[in-house]
Design a protein around this motif. Structure first.
Motif, PDB file in Angstrom:
ATOM      1  N   ILE A 137       0.841  -1.204   0.000  1.00 36.97           N
ATOM      2  CA  ILE A 137       0.000   0.000   0.000  1.00 36.97           C
ATOM      3  C   ILE A 137       0.870   1.246   0.000  1.00 36.97           C
ATOM      4  O   ILE A 137       0.602   2.217  -0.728  1.00 36.97           O
ATOM      5  N   ALA A 138       1.932   1.251   0.795  1.00 41.46           N
ATOM      6  CA  ALA A 138       2.823   2.405   0.857  1.00 41.46           C
ATOM      7  C   ALA A 138       3.500   2.660  -0.485  1.00 41.46           C
ATOM      8  O   ALA A 138       3.658   3.813  -0.912  1.00 41.46           O
ATOM      9  N   MET A 139       3.896   1.599  -1.182  1.00 40.89           N
ATOM     10  CA  MET A 139       4.547   1.775  -2.486  1.00 40.89           C
ATOM     11  C   MET A 139       3.577   2.263  -3.547  1.00 40.89           C
ATOM     12  O   MET A 139       3.938   3.065  -4.415  1.00 40.89           O
ATOM     13  N   LEU A 140       2.331   1.798  -3.495  1.00 40.33           N
ATOM     14  CA  LEU A 140       1.333   2.318  -4.417  1.00 40.33           C
ATOM     15  C   LEU A 140       1.091   3.805  -4.165  1.00 40.33           C
ATOM     16  O   LEU A 140       0.983   4.604  -5.102  1.00 40.33           O
ATOM     17  N   SER A 141       1.017   4.172  -2.909  1.00 40.48           N
ATOM     18  CA  SER A 141       0.746   5.567  -2.555  1.00 40.48           C
ATOM     19  C   SER A 141       1.895   6.490  -2.956  1.00 40.48           C
ATOM     20  O   SER A 141       1.684   7.609  -3.432  1.00 40.48           O
ATOM     21  N   SER A 142       3.134   6.016  -2.791  1.00 39.34           N
ATOM     22  CA  SER A 142       4.303   6.853  -3.091  1.00 39.34           C
ATOM     23  C   SER A 142       4.626   6.900  -4.574  1.00 39.34           C
ATOM     24  O   SER A 142       5.388   7.775  -5.017  1.00 39.34           O
ATOM     25  N   GLY A 143       4.092   5.963  -5.330  1.00 38.77           N
ATOM     26  CA  GLY A 143       4.424   5.874  -6.742  1.00 38.77           C
ATOM     27  C   GLY A 143       5.611   4.987  -7.035  1.00 38.77           C
ATOM     28  O   GLY A 143       6.038   4.869  -8.191  1.00 38.77           O
ATOM     29  N   ALA A 144       6.154   4.334  -6.016  1.00 37.65           N
ATOM     30  CA  ALA A 144       7.288   3.432  -6.232  1.00 37.65           C
ATOM     31  C   ALA A 144       6.896   2.264  -7.129  1.00 37.65           C
ATOM     32  O   ALA A 144       7.737   1.720  -7.850  1.00 37.65           O
ATOM     33  N   ILE A 145       5.638   1.865  -7.076  1.00 36.47           N
ATOM     34  CA  ILE A 145       5.097   0.836  -7.963  1.00 36.47           C
ATOM     35  C   ILE A 145       3.768   1.336  -8.520  1.00 36.47           C
ATOM     36  O   ILE A 145       2.940   1.857  -7.771  1.00 36.47           O
ATOM     37  N   ASP A 146       3.588   1.160  -9.830  1.00 36.03           N
ATOM     38  CA  ASP A 146       2.343   1.556 -10.485  1.00 36.03           C
ATOM     39  C   ASP A 146       1.714   0.307 -11.106  1.00 36.03           C
ATOM     40  O   ASP A 146       2.267  -0.261 -12.054  1.00 36.03           O
ATOM     41  N   VAL A 147       0.587  -0.123 -10.564  1.00 38.95           N
ATOM     42  CA  VAL A 147      -0.085  -1.326 -11.082  1.00 38.95           C
ATOM     43  C   VAL A 147      -1.205  -1.004 -12.066  1.00 38.95           C
ATOM     44  O   VAL A 147      -1.788  -1.914 -12.656  1.00 38.95           O
ATOM     45  N   LYS A 148      -1.493   0.265 -12.256  1.00 36.31           N
ATOM     46  CA  LYS A 148      -2.633   0.628 -13.106  1.00 36.31           C
ATOM     47  C   LYS A 148      -2.521   0.067 -14.531  1.00 36.31           C
ATOM     48  O   LYS A 148      -3.530  -0.380 -15.087  1.00 36.31           O
ATOM     49  N   PRO A 149      -1.323   0.054 -15.145  1.00 41.92           N
ATOM     50  CA  PRO A 149      -1.249  -0.494 -16.507  1.00 41.92           C
ATOM     51  C   PRO A 149      -1.576  -1.986 -16.594  1.00 41.92           C
ATOM     52  O   PRO A 149      -1.860  -2.483 -17.688  1.00 41.92           O
ATOM     53  N   LEU A 150      -1.538  -2.686 -15.480  1.00 39.25           N
ATOM     54  CA  LEU A 150      -1.797  -4.123 -15.491  1.00 39.25           C
ATOM     55  C   LEU A 150      -3.287  -4.442 -15.499  1.00 39.25           C
ATOM     56  O   LEU A 150      -3.673  -5.581 -15.777  1.00 39.25           O
ATOM     57  N   ILE A 151      -4.123  -3.471 -15.172  1.00 38.58           N
ATOM     58  CA  ILE A 151      -5.575  -3.682 -15.157  1.00 38.58           C
ATOM     59  C   ILE A 151      -6.079  -3.471 -16.576  1.00 38.58           C
ATOM     60  O   ILE A 151      -6.212  -2.345 -17.057  1.00 38.58           O
ATOM     61  N   THR A 152      -6.321  -4.571 -17.274  1.00 37.96           N
ATOM     62  CA  THR A 152      -6.613  -4.487 -18.708  1.00 37.96           C
ATOM     63  C   THR A 152      -8.089  -4.521 -19.049  1.00 37.96           C
ATOM     64  O   THR A 152      -8.469  -4.199 -20.179  1.00 37.96           O
ATOM     65  N   ARG A 153      -8.952  -4.933 -18.102  1.00 42.03           N
ATOM     66  CA  ARG A 153     -10.382  -4.955 -18.401  1.00 42.03           C
ATOM     67  C   ARG A 153     -11.183  -4.948 -17.104  1.00 42.03           C
ATOM     68  O   ARG A 153     -10.775  -5.580 -16.129  1.00 42.03           O
ATOM     69  N   THR A 154     -12.315  -4.236 -17.109  1.00 44.26           N
ATOM     70  CA  THR A 154     -13.188  -4.154 -15.937  1.00 44.26           C
ATOM     71  C   THR A 154     -14.617  -4.501 -16.342  1.00 44.26           C
ATOM     72  O   THR A 154     -15.122  -4.025 -17.367  1.00 44.26           O
ATOM     73  N   PHE A 155     -15.254  -5.335 -15.515  1.00 43.15           N
ATOM     74  CA  PHE A 155     -16.620  -5.783 -15.769  1.00 43.15           C
ATOM     75  C   PHE A 155     -17.527  -5.343 -14.624  1.00 43.15           C
ATOM     76  O   PHE A 155     -17.079  -5.122 -13.496  1.00 43.15           O
ATOM     77  N   GLY A 156     -18.823  -5.249 -14.901  1.00 44.65           N
ATOM     78  CA  GLY A 156     -19.805  -5.065 -13.851  1.00 44.65           C
ATOM     79  C   GLY A 156     -20.111  -6.396 -13.182  1.00 44.65           C
ATOM     80  O   GLY A 156     -19.879  -7.477 -13.755  1.00 44.65           O
ATOM     81  N   PHE A 157     -20.659  -6.338 -11.981  1.00 41.59           N
ATOM     82  CA  PHE A 157     -20.980  -7.566 -11.232  1.00 41.59           C
ATOM     83  C   PHE A 157     -21.935  -8.468 -12.021  1.00 41.59           C
ATOM     84  O   PHE A 157     -21.783  -9.692 -12.031  1.00 41.59           O
TER      85      PHE A 157
END
Length: 347
Positions: free
Chosen positions: A301-321
């Motif tokens: 969580i700390a690395m995501l917040s600081s920008g040390a790791i960015d996982v956003k490019p890995l999220i390639t598709r989002t669906f509704g429930f």
């Protein structure tokens, strides 16, 4: 309570499921309204095979274990969270009295209760009750989607920790799936100067190359060990992490490794794999294994917040429930270029 239920192998349904009676709020528990749930390879494997090793789906089971949400109720003994807090959750709850837990290796506690691992239900449903100790408040600049990536990221960070990465190391990651890519990001964050990522999916390798100082290697056309040795004046990589779960990939882990290097096995193997003891011995290779993770959610969580790791490019598709069944069918088909698919729960 409406939930995504694995009825049996190859059969999913989105239906009311009577789980509320199992969800009594204890004094140190919180009730969480789910917002985002990731589709993990283990969820898909239960769908396609009905089992993972000794864990067999014998009756209907709710899927899902990578999640974020909002606290909507707290037990009287909760001290660190309040209603309205945005959170992500570590899905494994160990026995607090077990020897493994007391030794700090709670992830290998044989009695751990892990979401969507038979007979424990997962969290593709509106709400869940979870212990305060395994629920983590999110900084304002970490989105629900990123927070649902903390669980897979934790595997990569645990692997990088096991690898004892030193500043300037050269790393190799075998496999460019979700775990392979979060592991590559974790190696870079831990200090690797460059990471080589191998796979056969050109789209995933292109994504890997966009994430930082990562060199993609398509093993259909290039030999991984030769590529790494050529780039390191014949010395090899300091760290090799096997994330593919492919027997061929696992059997060749020592080929690109330098003398005194470290190998970490993360990818699950359904059958025993070949292990070249001689290749390991002449390098005095150190070999580690990863089973989930321990003590790393706050670091992630700390690395995501600081920008040390960015996982956003890995999220390639989002669906509704309401599209959950279709989402799993697509995930099971393993379409090229898809890394992490997520499901957003109803508001």
């Amino acid at each position: 309570m409406k939930a995504l239920v694995l009825e049996e192998k190859h059969r999913l349904s989105l239906r009311d499921f009577p789980i509320e009676r199992e969800e009594t709020l204890g004094p140190r528990d919180v009730r969480i309204k789910l917002h985002t749930v990731g589709i993990c390879g283990s969820d898909v494997h239960y769908y396609t095979h009905g089992a993972i090793g000794p864990f067999v789906v014998k009756e209907p089971m709710i899927l899902g274990h990578e999640a974020s949400g909002t606290v909507v109720e707290i037990g009287p003994g909760v001290k660190t969270l309040k209603v309205g807090d945005r959170v992500c959750m570590e899905p494994g709850i160990p026995d607090p009295d077990s020897r493994a837990t007391r030794l700090g290796i709670y992830n290998v506690d044989p009695a751990v209760r892990f979401w969507a691992t038979p007979p424990i239900h997962g969290i593709l449903r509106p709400t869940v009750v979870h212990p305060e100790l395994f629920t983590f408040k999110l900084p304002d600049n970490v989105s629900f989607a990123e927070a649902a990536m903390v669980e897979p990221l934790a595997v990569g960070v645990h692997g990088a920790t096991k690898a004892a990465v030193r500043p300037g190391d050269i790393g190799v990651v075998i496999g460019a799936g979700p775990i392979g890519l979060v592991t590559a990001l974790s190696l870079l964050a831990a200090g690797c100067a460059r990471v080589y990522v191998s796979d056969v999916d050109e789209a995933k390798l292109a994504l890997a190359a966009s994430l930082g100082p990562i060199t993609p290697v398509n093993v259909r056309s290039r030999d991984l060990a030769k590529a790494v040795l050529a780039a390191t004046d014949g010395w090899g990589a300091d760290v090799v992490v096997e994330c593919s779960g492919n027997p061929k990939g696992a059997s060749g882990v020592f080929e690109p490794l330098c003398p005194g290097g470290r190998v970490v096995f993360i990818g699950g193997q359904s059958e025993p794999v070949a292990y070249d003891v001689g290749a390991a011995m002449v390098r005095e290779a150190r070999v580690e294994h990863v089973f989930r993770y321990a003590h790393v959610f706050p670091r992630c969580i700390a690395m995501l917040s600081s920008g040390a790791i960015d996982v956003k490019p890995l999220i390639t598709r989002t669906f509704g429930f309401d599209e959950s069944v279709e989402a799993f069918e697509l995930a099971a088909s393993a379409p090229p270029g898809e890394v992490k698919m997520q499901i957003e729960m109803p508001a």
